[in-house]
Motif scaffolding. Structure first.
Motif, short mmCIF file in Angstrom:
data_model
loop_
_atom_site.label_atom_id
_atom_site.label_comp_id
_atom_site.label_asym_id
_atom_site.label_seq_id
_atom_site.Cartn_x
_atom_site.Cartn_y
_atom_site.Cartn_z
N GLU A 1 -0.31 4.98 -4.59
CA GLU A 1 -0.50 6.42 -4.39
C GLU A 1 -1.08 7.07 -5.64
O GLU A 1 -1.92 7.98 -5.55
CB GLU A 1 0.84 7.07 -4.02
N GLU B 1 4.30 3.36 -5.08
CA GLU B 1 3.91 4.56 -5.83
C GLU B 1 2.67 4.35 -6.67
O GLU B 1 1.85 5.27 -6.83
CB GLU B 1 5.07 5.01 -6.72
N TYR B 2 2.49 3.16 -7.23
CA TYR B 2 1.32 2.96 -8.08
C TYR B 2 0.03 2.96 -7.27
O TYR B 2 -1.04 3.28 -7.80
CB TYR B 2 1.45 1.67 -8.92
N ASN C 1 -11.44 2.72 -2.80
CA ASN C 1 -10.68 1.75 -2.02
C ASN C 1 -10.92 0.32 -2.48
O ASN C 1 -9.99 -0.49 -2.54
CB ASN C 1 -11.05 1.88 -0.54
N GLN D 1 -3.08 5.61 -7.83
CA GLN D 1 -4.49 5.25 -7.91
C GLN D 1 -5.33 6.12 -6.97
O GLN D 1 -6.45 6.52 -7.31
CB GLN D 1 -4.67 3.77 -7.56
N LYS D 2 -4.81 6.41 -5.79
CA LYS D 2 -5.53 7.29 -4.87
C LYS D 2 -5.62 8.70 -5.44
O LYS D 2 -6.65 9.38 -5.30
CB LYS D 2 -4.84 7.31 -3.51
N ALA D 3 -4.55 9.13 -6.09
CA ALA D 3 -4.51 10.49 -6.63
C ALA D 3 -5.51 10.69 -7.76
O ALA D 3 -6.08 11.79 -7.90
CB ALA D 3 -3.09 10.83 -7.11
N LYS E 1 0.82 -1.22 0.00
CA LYS E 1 0.00 0.00 0.00
C LYS E 1 0.85 1.28 0.00
O LYS E 1 0.33 2.36 -0.24
CB LYS E 1 -0.95 0.01 1.18
N GLU E 2 2.14 1.15 0.29
CA GLU E 2 3.03 2.30 0.27
C GLU E 2 3.72 2.48 -1.08
O GLU E 2 4.48 3.44 -1.27
CB GLU E 2 4.10 2.16 1.36
#
Length: 226
Positions: A150, A147-148, A159, A152-154, A144-145
């Protein structure tokens, strides 16, 4: 899969062939033709029951591990991805389950939900869930840490989409490996429950149940039954 082809006899003949009760196998002239490992107390072919018992025991192991993998991935992913109080709550419950010996906890679960092979598989699956949850959680904490994730969240991915499309597929490999190693232990635990009369019930040819009905013949002259 090929038990019906390999086994020389019906594992549960009806009616029981009591005239062949506790006959020896190939090592004795008193044996019954076609039953090389002898017969049990009901005149059934022990070799055939061992072969069919492999089907039952392997099935029990696979189903129990599948249940453990499903529940472990579910709770481990939720705990690792969301963190916080959710993680603490799930992991403390996992710690409580770890405090009990696996077989003892399985016996308690079977005592609550009832006896039978299907109940034993559920109990073993539940008992192994904490181990799976721990493994998947550790993988999710790392994934979950990345970059990909992050990214997807961006871009506004939900979720659920992130979990099912990215987190679980990239976290599940250790669980699959551990599940294959757990299979042997699950088979032994299923046999243990069968031996105690809490798993497969007669006349199902399951290894533990077979042994529970025959071990007393070891000192009674018909040692081959066990």
């Amino acid at each position: 899969i090929l038990a019906g082809v390999i086994a020389p006899n019906d594992p549960n003949p009806s009616p029981p062939q009591l005239e062949n009760k506790l006959k020896p196998g190939f090592w004795s002239d008193e044996g019954v033709p076609g039953m090389p490992l002898g017969t049990d107390a009901l005149g059934r072919c022990i070799l055939s029951r061992i072969i069919y018992g492999a089907r039952v025991s392997l099935s029990a192991g696979f189903v129990a591990v599948a249940i453990a993998m499903f529940l472990g991935i579910l709770f481990g992913t939720i705990a690792g991805y969301f963190g916080g109080w959710v993680d603490s709550l799930i992991m403390r419950f996992v710690d409580i389950m770890f405090a009990f010996p696996a077989l003892l906890l399985a016996i308690v679960i079977v005592a609550v939900i009832g006896q039978g092979l299907d109940k034993a598989m559920i109990a073993i699956g539940v008992v192994y869930t904490p181990q799976m949850a721990r493994i998947i959680r550790s993988s999710v904490l790392y994934i979950k840490e990345m970059e990909y994730i992050e990214f997807q969240k961006a871009v506004g991915s939900s979720n659920l989409r992130i979990i099912f499309r990215h987190v679980i597929p990239n976290s599940v490999a250790p669980v699959i490996v551990y599940g294959t190693l757990m299979l042997a232990t699950a088979i032994l635990d299923a046999a243990a429950l069968g031996f105690l009369g809490l798993g497969a019930q007669p006349p199902t040819p399951e290894w533990g149940a077979m042994l529970s009905k025959s071990y007393n013949y070891i000192v009674g002259g018909a040692w081959w039954a066990a």
